[in-house]
Design a protein around this motif. Structure first.
Motif, mmCIF file in Angstrom:
data_model
loop_
_atom_site.group_PDB
_atom_site.id
_atom_site.type_symbol
_atom_site.label_atom_id
_atom_site.label_comp_id
_atom_site.label_asym_id
_atom_site.label_seq_id
_atom_site.Cartn_x
_atom_site.Cartn_y
_atom_site.Cartn_z
ATOM 1 N N ALA A 66 61.711 -22.424 39.111
ATOM 2 C CA ALA A 66 62.092 -23.505 38.202
ATOM 3 C C ALA A 66 62.923 -22.890 37.086
ATOM 4 N N ILE A 67 64.004 -23.552 36.720
ATOM 5 C CA ILE A 67 64.853 -23.113 35.620
ATOM 6 C C ILE A 67 64.886 -24.245 34.610
ATOM 7 N N VAL A 68 64.375 -23.976 33.401
ATOM 8 C CA VAL A 68 64.264 -25.004 32.371
ATOM 9 C C VAL A 68 64.806 -24.490 31.044
ATOM 10 N N ASN A 69 65.074 -25.419 30.126
ATOM 11 C CA ASN A 69 65.464 -25.033 28.782
ATOM 12 C C ASN A 69 64.347 -24.205 28.152
ATOM 13 N N LYS A 70 64.728 -23.215 27.350
ATOM 14 C CA LYS A 70 63.770 -22.317 26.718
ATOM 15 C C LYS A 70 62.693 -23.107 25.974
ATOM 16 N N GLY A 71 61.456 -22.653 26.122
ATOM 17 C CA GLY A 71 60.332 -23.293 25.451
ATOM 18 C C GLY A 71 59.614 -24.334 26.290
ATOM 19 N N ASN A 72 60.019 -24.492 27.551
ATOM 20 C CA ASN A 72 59.434 -25.529 28.399
ATOM 21 C C ASN A 72 58.723 -24.994 29.634
ATOM 22 N N ALA A 73 58.461 -23.693 29.682
ATOM 23 C CA ALA A 73 57.746 -23.119 30.825
ATOM 24 C C ALA A 73 56.358 -23.739 30.972
ATOM 25 N N VAL A 88 57.102 -15.875 34.056
ATOM 26 C CA VAL A 88 58.202 -16.446 33.288
ATOM 27 C C VAL A 88 59.186 -15.340 32.908
ATOM 28 N N PHE A 89 60.464 -15.605 33.153
ATOM 29 C CA PHE A 89 61.540 -14.700 32.774
ATOM 30 C C PHE A 89 62.464 -15.426 31.800
ATOM 31 N N LYS A 105 67.463 -20.217 28.656
ATOM 32 C CA LYS A 105 66.636 -20.765 29.732
ATOM 33 C C LYS A 105 65.381 -19.933 29.941
ATOM 34 N N GLU A 106 64.451 -20.508 30.684
ATOM 35 C CA GLU A 106 63.303 -19.782 31.214
ATOM 36 C C GLU A 106 63.296 -20.028 32.715
ATOM 37 N N MET A 107 63.094 -18.962 33.457
ATOM 38 C CA MET A 107 62.951 -19.064 34.908
ATOM 39 C C MET A 107 61.492 -18.769 35.220
ATOM 40 N N ILE A 108 60.872 -19.643 35.993
ATOM 41 C CA ILE A 108 59.475 -19.480 36.346
ATOM 42 C C ILE A 108 59.397 -19.289 37.854
ATOM 43 N N PHE A 109 58.783 -18.179 38.273
ATOM 44 C CA PHE A 109 58.586 -17.873 39.687
ATOM 45 C C PHE A 109 57.122 -18.101 40.016
#
Length: 108
Positions: free
Chosen positions: A9-16, A33-34, A56-60
């Motif tokens: 998932a790739i979201v705006n920073k702060g939304n992981a 979270v990256f 962004k934040e990328m969540i694996f």
């Protein structure tokens, strides 16, 4: 070893946290979270009235194939493009997974 799916998932920073809340509702147990930086076209500063931010934040998240579709849908509802997370979500096949589910019990 078993097969699984890596959900990204790739979201705006702060939304992981939105991503993980959605994932856990569908059976996922955790994720990584990256921090990332998007390179969207400068003319596209908002999408559906939601700002597209470069940070962004990328969540694996690795899940069993059996729950992949439910986790994808739950994440998208919680943090998809029309939410404040303004995110996208997709999955990739993972050939060999160790350390989750039954494998974790067998390792001991």
């Amino acid at each position: 070893m078993k097969k699984g799916e890596m959900i990204v998932a790739i979201v705006n920073k702060g939304n992981a946290d939105l991503v993980m809340e959605g994932a856990k509702k569908a059976g996922a147990t955790g994720g990584t979270v990256f921090n990332a930086h998007g390179t969207a076209n400068k003319e596209i500063r908002s999408f559906f009235g939601i700002p597209v931010l470069p940070e962004k934040e990328m969540i694996f998240i690795i899940v069993d194939n059996k729950i992949k579709d439910a986790v994808l849908l739950s994440i998208y509802k919680a943090a998809g493009i029309e939410t404040k997370g303004a995110g996208i979500v997709f999955s990739l096949p993972v050939e060999n997974v160790m350390g989750i589910g039954e494998d974790k019990k067998e390792d001991k």
